[in-house]
Enzyme design. Structure first.
Site, mmCIF file in Angstrom:
data_model
loop_
_atom_site.group_PDB
_atom_site.id
_atom_site.type_symbol
_atom_site.label_atom_id
_atom_site.label_comp_id
_atom_site.label_asym_id
_atom_site.label_seq_id
_atom_site.Cartn_x
_atom_site.Cartn_y
_atom_site.Cartn_z
ATOM 1 C CG HIS A 1 30.582 66.827 -7.628
ATOM 2 N ND1 HIS A 1 29.249 67.046 -8.183
ATOM 3 C CD2 HIS A 1 30.481 67.967 -6.992
ATOM 4 C CE1 HIS A 1 28.455 67.824 -7.820
ATOM 5 N NE2 HIS A 1 29.183 68.575 -7.130
ATOM 6 C CB CYS B 1 26.493 68.383 -4.667
ATOM 7 S SG CYS B 1 27.028 70.221 -4.535
#
Ligand code: GLN
Length: 236
Positions: free
Chosen positions: A194, A94
């Protein structure tokens, strides 16, 4: 730590590591130990120069302000860049994709230079992307669907030297409308997933480990991981 211990560099866990991303390093260590290979996680914080001597590195997600601290540190101590140039595998989650790119624009509209390990740029999208994301990998050696959880405002555009990691089948991914997820450039892999992503995607974990060791690893049969994947993918 003996000379044969595999060193897993957990990069800047003090500023980057949202949604359990630090767990990716633990998964790598555990998958090695289960095969009777010595492994340790090396915590590389803002107090440490970044060493180039680890066999594999992971970096987690972060908020905009923490990203800036990480960018400054990685620029000052370019150990990660030097390791990647030698083909050492790196997993960037990310915000770390954004930091490793040429530049990213914060939600407040400020442009921050990255460290240019990825040929990508990132700008805020109209809407934050939040939720489960499922994709089909393009990477040679991966066949199982990838599953993770995304939460980002940034949308990442890939340049010619960067390839997407996967094709999105559910969720947003890179978020620039082309239905792609993640980045692959040399030995460096970026993803918006994630999860921690390596707990959910054992094939990706072993891909990184095999690159790190330069050898094939015996498969691990872990029913709880199969169950986790089944449960996460059931409603997608
Ligand atoms: N701050 C970045 C964004 O919103 C990254 C967020 C994250 O790492 N979860 O795009």
């Amino acid at each position: 730590m003996s000379e044969s211990t595999v060193r897993i560099g957990l990069v800047l866990p003090d500023v980057m590591g949202t949604y359990g991303d630090n767990g990716n390093a633990l998964i790598l260590r555990q998958r090695l130990r289960m095969r009777d290979i010595d492994a340790e996680v090396v915590h590389i914080t803002l107090n440490d120069p970044v060493p180039e001597s680890c066999e594999v590195y992971t970096l987690g997600g972060a908020e905009d302000s923490a990203q800036r601290l990480a960018t400054r540190h990685l620029t000052k101590y370019p150990g990660l860049q030097k390791a990647a140039e030698r083909g050492v595998p790196v997993l960037a989650i990310c915000a770390a994709i954004q930091v490793l790119g040429h530049w990213y624009e914060t939600s407040a509209g400020e442009r921050v230079d990255g460290i240019s390990m990825f040929d990508v740029t990132t700008a805020p999208q109209e809407k934050r992307s939040i939720g489960e994301v499922v994709s089909e990998p393009f990477l040679d050696g991966l066949s199982a669907k990838l599953t993770g959880f995304e939460n980002h405002r940034g949308g990442t555009t890939l340049g010619l030297d960067a390839a997407p990691l996967a094709k999105v089948t559910s969720g947003v991914g890179n978020g620039v409308g082309d239905g792609r997820e993640g980045v692959v450039q040399g030995s460096v892999i970026g993803t918006y997933m994630h999860g921690p992503v390596l707990a959910r995607n054992p094939e990706l974990a072993d891909y990184l480990l095999e690159k790190a060791l330069g050898t094939r690893l015996a498969p691990l049969d872990l029913p709880e991981v199969t169950q986790l994947r089944r449960e996460r993918l059931r409603h997608m």
